[in-house]
Write a protein that holds these residues in place. Structure first.
Motif, mmCIF file in Angstrom:
data_model
loop_
_atom_site.group_PDB
_atom_site.id
_atom_site.type_symbol
_atom_site.label_atom_id
_atom_site.label_comp_id
_atom_site.label_asym_id
_atom_site.label_seq_id
_atom_site.Cartn_x
_atom_site.Cartn_y
_atom_site.Cartn_z
ATOM 1 N N ALA A 197 0.696 -1.017 -0.347
ATOM 2 C CA ALA A 197 -0.225 0.264 0.593
ATOM 3 C C ALA A 197 0.786 1.175 -0.168
ATOM 4 O O ALA A 197 2.233 1.411 0.560
ATOM 5 N N HIS A 198 0.526 2.069 -1.192
ATOM 6 C CA HIS A 198 1.156 3.909 -0.831
ATOM 7 C C HIS A 198 0.264 4.474 -1.133
ATOM 8 O O HIS A 198 -0.867 4.948 -1.520
ATOM 9 N N ARG A 199 0.733 5.363 -0.730
ATOM 10 C CA ARG A 199 0.018 7.003 -0.935
ATOM 11 C C ARG A 199 0.352 7.444 -2.184
ATOM 12 O O ARG A 199 1.866 7.807 -2.595
ATOM 13 N N THR A 200 -1.080 7.984 -2.898
ATOM 14 C CA THR A 200 -0.641 8.858 -3.724
ATOM 15 C C THR A 200 -0.884 10.201 -3.907
ATOM 16 O O THR A 200 -1.668 10.319 -2.869
ATOM 17 N N SER A 201 -0.851 11.146 -4.605
ATOM 18 C CA SER A 201 -1.426 12.339 -4.866
ATOM 19 C C SER A 201 -2.893 12.584 -4.736
ATOM 20 O O SER A 201 -3.551 13.098 -3.913
ATOM 21 N N GLU A 202 -3.643 11.391 -5.325
ATOM 22 C CA GLU A 202 -4.830 11.409 -5.161
ATOM 23 C C GLU A 202 -5.361 10.158 -4.265
ATOM 24 O O GLU A 202 -6.965 10.084 -4.116
ATOM 25 N N GLY A 203 -4.797 10.056 -2.854
ATOM 26 C CA GLY A 203 -5.161 8.719 -2.009
ATOM 27 C C GLY A 203 -4.577 7.880 -2.196
ATOM 28 O O GLY A 203 -3.007 7.140 -2.661
ATOM 29 N N VAL A 204 -4.563 6.928 -1.405
ATOM 30 C CA VAL A 204 -4.095 5.402 -1.299
ATOM 31 C C VAL A 204 -4.047 4.560 -1.966
ATOM 32 O O VAL A 204 -4.740 4.237 -2.618
ATOM 33 N N VAL A 205 -3.635 4.073 -2.282
ATOM 34 C CA VAL A 205 -3.468 2.644 -3.511
ATOM 35 C C VAL A 205 -3.230 1.340 -2.713
ATOM 36 O O VAL A 205 -1.846 1.209 -2.265
ATOM 37 N N SER A 206 -3.922 0.629 -2.456
ATOM 38 C CA SER A 206 -3.560 -1.395 -1.976
ATOM 39 C C SER A 206 -3.087 -2.311 -2.994
ATOM 40 O O SER A 206 -4.536 -2.448 -3.935
ATOM 41 N N TYR A 207 -3.103 -2.905 -2.752
ATOM 42 C CA TYR A 207 -2.653 -4.320 -3.681
ATOM 43 C C TYR A 207 -2.831 -5.791 -2.467
ATOM 44 O O TYR A 207 -2.329 -5.505 -1.778
ATOM 45 N N LEU A 208 -4.448 -6.060 -2.772
ATOM 46 C CA LEU A 208 -4.584 -6.824 -2.190
ATOM 47 C C LEU A 208 -4.311 -8.701 -2.738
ATOM 48 O O LEU A 208 -4.808 -8.707 -3.556
ATOM 49 N N ARG A 209 -4.197 -9.491 -1.774
ATOM 50 C CA ARG A 209 -4.108 -10.969 -3.028
ATOM 51 C C ARG A 209 -5.282 -12.058 -1.703
ATOM 52 O O ARG A 209 -4.831 -11.918 -0.149
ATOM 53 N N CYS A 210 -5.990 -12.839 -2.179
ATOM 54 C CA CYS A 210 -6.850 -14.051 -1.965
ATOM 55 C C CYS A 210 -5.939 -15.055 -2.102
ATOM 56 O O CYS A 210 -4.837 -14.756 -2.671
ATOM 57 N N ALA A 211 -6.007 -15.772 -0.547
ATOM 58 C CA ALA A 211 -6.037 -17.727 -0.947
ATOM 59 C C ALA A 211 -5.984 -18.129 -2.739
ATOM 60 O O ALA A 211 -5.045 -18.769 -3.260
ATOM 61 N N CYS A 212 -6.976 -17.805 -2.712
ATOM 62 C CA CYS A 212 -7.159 -18.175 -4.408
ATOM 63 C C CYS A 212 -6.060 -17.774 -5.814
ATOM 64 O O CYS A 212 -6.616 -18.742 -6.879
ATOM 65 N N GLY A 213 -5.758 -17.081 -5.344
ATOM 66 C CA GLY A 213 -4.489 -16.085 -6.479
ATOM 67 C C GLY A 213 -5.105 -14.868 -7.183
ATOM 68 O O GLY A 213 -4.489 -14.231 -7.845
ATOM 69 N N VAL A 214 -6.475 -14.740 -6.549
ATOM 70 C CA VAL A 214 -6.805 -13.954 -7.239
ATOM 71 C C VAL A 214 -6.594 -11.849 -6.617
ATOM 72 O O VAL A 214 -5.896 -12.094 -5.581
ATOM 73 N N TRP A 215 -5.880 -11.380 -7.376
ATOM 74 C CA TRP A 215 -5.216 -9.959 -7.125
ATOM 75 C C TRP A 215 -6.269 -8.378 -6.588
ATOM 76 O O TRP A 215 -7.978 -8.841 -7.989
ATOM 77 N N GLU A 216 -6.047 -8.040 -6.109
ATOM 78 C CA GLU A 216 -7.237 -6.810 -6.890
ATOM 79 C C GLU A 216 -6.508 -5.643 -5.787
ATOM 80 O O GLU A 216 -5.577 -5.219 -5.541
ATOM 81 N N VAL A 217 -6.857 -4.462 -6.883
ATOM 82 C CA VAL A 217 -5.774 -2.696 -7.033
ATOM 83 C C VAL A 217 -7.000 -1.769 -6.180
ATOM 84 O O VAL A 217 -8.000 -1.826 -6.741
ATOM 85 N N ARG A 218 -6.808 -2.150 -4.677
ATOM 86 C CA ARG A 218 -8.059 -0.157 -4.756
ATOM 87 C C ARG A 218 -7.371 0.767 -4.143
ATOM 88 O O ARG A 218 -6.800 0.693 -3.419
#
Length: 57
Positions: A17-38
């Motif tokens: 997770a990191h802060r950008t000029s537009e807010g926080v970006v988070s990279y998450l991963r599920c045990a099934c292998g799916v990635w989400e970018v929030r």
């Protein structure tokens, strides 16, 4: 959950997770292998590709 629906955020692991000029970006991963970018306004989902086994006949 192995569909295109969003995963439960409490069941996912935050990889980065990191802060950008537009807010926080988070990279998450599920045990099934799916990635989400929030972000505050967007959720992107990437599902793993299935691998086929090739044989030499």
């Amino acid at each position: 959950m192995h569909t295109r629906e969003l995963h439960d955020p409490l069941a996912m692991t935050v990889v980065s997770a990191h802060r950008t000029s537009e807010g926080v970006v988070s990279y998450l991963r599920c045990a099934c292998g799916v990635w989400e970018v929030r972000t505050a306004r967007l959720v992107g989902v990437a599902t793993p590709r299935s691998r086929s086994v090739r044989s030499i006949d």
